[in-house]
Design a protein around this motif. Structure first.
Motif, PDB file in Angstrom:
ATOM      1  N   VAL A 149      60.743 -30.199 -40.864  1.00  0.00           N
ATOM      2  CA  VAL A 149      59.777 -31.135 -40.283  1.00  0.00           C
ATOM      3  C   VAL A 149      58.402 -30.489 -40.139  1.00  0.00           C
ATOM      4  N   PHE A 150      58.367 -29.236 -39.684  1.00  0.00           N
ATOM      5  CA  PHE A 150      57.107 -28.605 -39.317  1.00  0.00           C
ATOM      6  C   PHE A 150      56.697 -27.470 -40.244  1.00  0.00           C
ATOM      7  N   ASN A 151      57.257 -27.405 -41.457  1.00  0.00           N
ATOM      8  CA  ASN A 151      56.867 -26.304 -42.354  1.00  0.00           C
ATOM      9  C   ASN A 151      55.372 -26.361 -42.634  1.00  0.00           C
ATOM     10  N   GLU A 152      54.841 -25.254 -43.040  1.00  0.00           N
ATOM     11  CA  GLU A 152      53.391 -25.088 -43.178  1.00  0.00           C
ATOM     12  C   GLU A 152      52.732 -26.131 -44.075  1.00  0.00           C
ATOM     13  N   GLY A 153      53.424 -26.630 -45.085  1.00  0.00           N
ATOM     14  CA  GLY A 153      52.835 -27.603 -45.995  1.00  0.00           C
ATOM     15  C   GLY A 153      53.053 -29.045 -45.598  1.00  0.00           C
ATOM     16  N   SER A 154      53.756 -29.299 -44.501  1.00  0.00           N
ATOM     17  CA  SER A 154      54.057 -30.649 -44.048  1.00  0.00           C
ATOM     18  C   SER A 154      52.844 -31.295 -43.389  1.00  0.00           C
ATOM     19  N   LEU A 155      52.702 -32.601 -43.570  1.00  0.00           N
ATOM     20  CA  LEU A 155      51.644 -33.351 -42.894  1.00  0.00           C
ATOM     21  C   LEU A 155      51.730 -33.173 -41.387  1.00  0.00           C
ATOM     22  N   PHE A 156      52.917 -32.925 -40.864  1.00  0.00           N
ATOM     23  CA  PHE A 156      53.142 -32.878 -39.424  1.00  0.00           C
ATOM     24  C   PHE A 156      53.076 -31.463 -38.846  1.00  0.00           C
ATOM     25  N   SER A 157      52.782 -30.473 -39.669  1.00  0.00           N
ATOM     26  CA  SER A 157      52.689 -29.098 -39.210  1.00  0.00           C
ATOM     27  C   SER A 157      51.360 -28.839 -38.505  1.00  0.00           C
ATOM     28  N   PRO A 158      51.388 -28.185 -37.346  1.00  0.00           N
ATOM     29  CA  PRO A 158      50.133 -27.799 -36.698  1.00  0.00           C
ATOM     30  C   PRO A 158      49.348 -26.769 -37.515  1.00  0.00           C
ATOM     31  N   LEU A 159      49.985 -26.163 -38.504  1.00  0.00           N
ATOM     32  CA  LEU A 159      49.332 -25.135 -39.318  1.00  0.00           C
ATOM     33  C   LEU A 159      48.878 -25.660 -40.687  1.00  0.00           C
ATOM     34  N   LEU A 160      48.943 -26.944 -40.899  1.00  0.00           N
ATOM     35  CA  LEU A 160      48.618 -27.538 -42.200  1.00  0.00           C
ATOM     36  C   LEU A 160      47.227 -27.149 -42.689  1.00  0.00           C
ATOM     37  N   PHE A 161      46.260 -27.091 -41.822  1.00  0.00           N
ATOM     38  CA  PHE A 161      44.880 -26.893 -42.242  1.00  0.00           C
ATOM     39  C   PHE A 161      44.424 -25.440 -42.174  1.00  0.00           C
ATOM     40  N   GLY A 162      45.356 -24.507 -42.162  1.00  0.00           N
ATOM     41  CA  GLY A 162      45.012 -23.093 -42.229  1.00  0.00           C
ATOM     42  C   GLY A 162      44.892 -22.391 -40.894  1.00  0.00           C
ATOM     43  N   LYS A 163      44.727 -23.150 -39.839  1.00  0.00           N
ATOM     44  CA  LYS A 163      44.751 -22.583 -38.492  1.00  0.00           C
ATOM     45  C   LYS A 163      45.404 -23.629 -37.593  1.00  0.00           C
ATOM     46  N   PHE A 164      45.786 -23.223 -36.414  1.00  0.00           N
ATOM     47  CA  PHE A 164      46.516 -24.122 -35.523  1.00  0.00           C
ATOM     48  C   PHE A 164      45.645 -25.303 -35.117  1.00  0.00           C
ATOM     49  N   PHE A 165      46.207 -26.507 -35.256  1.00  0.00           N
ATOM     50  CA  PHE A 165      45.544 -27.732 -34.825  1.00  0.00           C
ATOM     51  C   PHE A 165      46.636 -28.694 -34.377  1.00  0.00           C
ATOM     52  N   TRP A 222      50.020 -38.519 -25.928  1.00  0.00           N
ATOM     53  CA  TRP A 222      50.916 -37.458 -26.382  1.00  0.00           C
ATOM     54  C   TRP A 222      50.733 -36.228 -25.508  1.00  0.00           C
ATOM     55  N   CYS A 223      51.818 -35.531 -25.260  1.00  0.00           N
ATOM     56  CA  CYS A 223      51.764 -34.249 -24.566  1.00  0.00           C
ATOM     57  C   CYS A 223      51.083 -33.241 -25.495  1.00  0.00           C
ATOM     58  N   ILE A 224      50.251 -32.373 -24.948  1.00  0.00           N
ATOM     59  CA  ILE A 224      49.525 -31.383 -25.749  1.00  0.00           C
ATOM     60  C   ILE A 224      50.476 -30.287 -26.214  1.00  0.00           C
ATOM     61  N   LEU A 225      50.398 -29.962 -27.482  1.00  0.00           N
ATOM     62  CA  LEU A 225      51.192 -28.878 -28.059  1.00  0.00           C
ATOM     63  C   LEU A 225      50.294 -27.654 -28.214  1.00  0.00           C
ATOM     64  N   GLY A 226      50.597 -26.602 -27.470  1.00  0.00           N
ATOM     65  CA  GLY A 226      49.822 -25.364 -27.555  1.00  0.00           C
ATOM     66  C   GLY A 226      50.372 -24.449 -28.637  1.00  0.00           C
ATOM     67  N   GLU A 227      49.531 -23.557 -29.106  1.00  0.00           N
ATOM     68  CA  GLU A 227      49.921 -22.663 -30.203  1.00  0.00           C
ATOM     69  C   GLU A 227      51.091 -21.758 -29.830  1.00  0.00           C
ATOM     70  N   GLU A 228      51.079 -21.176 -28.645  1.00  0.00           N
ATOM     71  CA  GLU A 228      52.175 -20.287 -28.235  1.00  0.00           C
ATOM     72  C   GLU A 228      53.488 -21.054 -28.081  1.00  0.00           C
ATOM     73  N   VAL A 229      53.415 -22.246 -27.521  1.00  0.00           N
ATOM     74  CA  VAL A 229      54.612 -23.088 -27.385  1.00  0.00           C
ATOM     75  C   VAL A 229      55.178 -23.398 -28.766  1.00  0.00           C
ATOM     76  N   PHE A 230      54.298 -23.734 -29.706  1.00  0.00           N
ATOM     77  CA  PHE A 230      54.759 -24.040 -31.052  1.00  0.00           C
ATOM     78  C   PHE A 230      55.399 -22.818 -31.715  1.00  0.00           C
TER      79      PHE A 230
END
Length: 196
Positions: free
Chosen positions: A41-57, A19-27
């Motif tokens: 698709v990417f809302n904060e509570g979605s399994l697929f959100s980079p912010l799901l766990f409280g910080k960007f991942f 997978w291509c790396i998704l950076g925080e600024e790009v997101f």
């Protein structure tokens, strides 16, 4: 009564490409310019959100989900009613339940080298299909979603089951290897399995 569809869990040589790396600024730029579908698709509570766990991942990096209790990791989202994800373990299995984005019914589940379970799907088709590359290989977030999760050491990855309930709720069941000894579930082959 609701519908329940079993998904094929792909293993072996069918595992996805890198997978291509998704950076925080790009997101942040992507979500700021995004359509309502992108936000779904990417809302904060979605399994697929980079912010799901409280910080960007980056969701394309494997996350050790079962090392955490969902009540602790998702407490802020749950208190505001924004979480669509839950996971837990019983005496016999690990269970993940997550609401799918509702944008296409093409979710796929892969097991990567017996160590990572990967959930992905495409929410938008690429333009010219004849020239299109694999949507996973470049800016995947423009076409799809992914979440990669490290499997627990005692997971029996060969027996993972995945279901979609009512076209929206993903359920993944990962049995624990209850055999004594090898935590990877490798069992010595008997004569009939090796063709003797």
């Amino acid at each position: 009564m609701g519908s329940r569809k079993q998904l094929e869990v792909h293993t072996g040589d069918q595992t996805p490409h890198k997978w291509c790396i998704l950076g925080e600024e790009v997101f942040k730029r992507f979500i700021f310019q995004g359509s309502p579908t992108v936000h779904k698709v990417f809302n904060e509570g979605s399994l697929f959100s980079p912010l799901l766990f409280g910080k960007f991942f980056d969701p394309s990096d494997a996350f050790p989900l079962w090392e955490f209790e969902s009540d602790n990791l998702l407490s802020n989202l749950r208190s505001s009613g924004r979480s669509t994800v839950d996971w837990f373990q019983t005496d016999h299995e690990y269970v993940l339940k997550a609401e799918l984005p509702g944008v296409g019914n093409n979710v796929q589940v892969f097991v990567d080298k017996g160590k990572v379970v990967e959930i992905s799907g495409q929410w938008r088709q690429q333009g010219d299909q004849s020239k299109a590359k694999n949507w996973r290989s470049e800016n995947w977030w423009e076409y799809g979603y992914v979440r990669r999760l490290e499997l627990p050491e005692d997971a029996d990855w060969r027996k993972i089951e995945a279901y979609v309930n009512n076209d929206i709720l993903l359920e993944i069941r990962i049995p624990m290897n209850l055999l004594d000894g090898d935590p990877q579930g490798n069992v010595a082959a008997n004569d009939s399995e090796v063709g003797v």
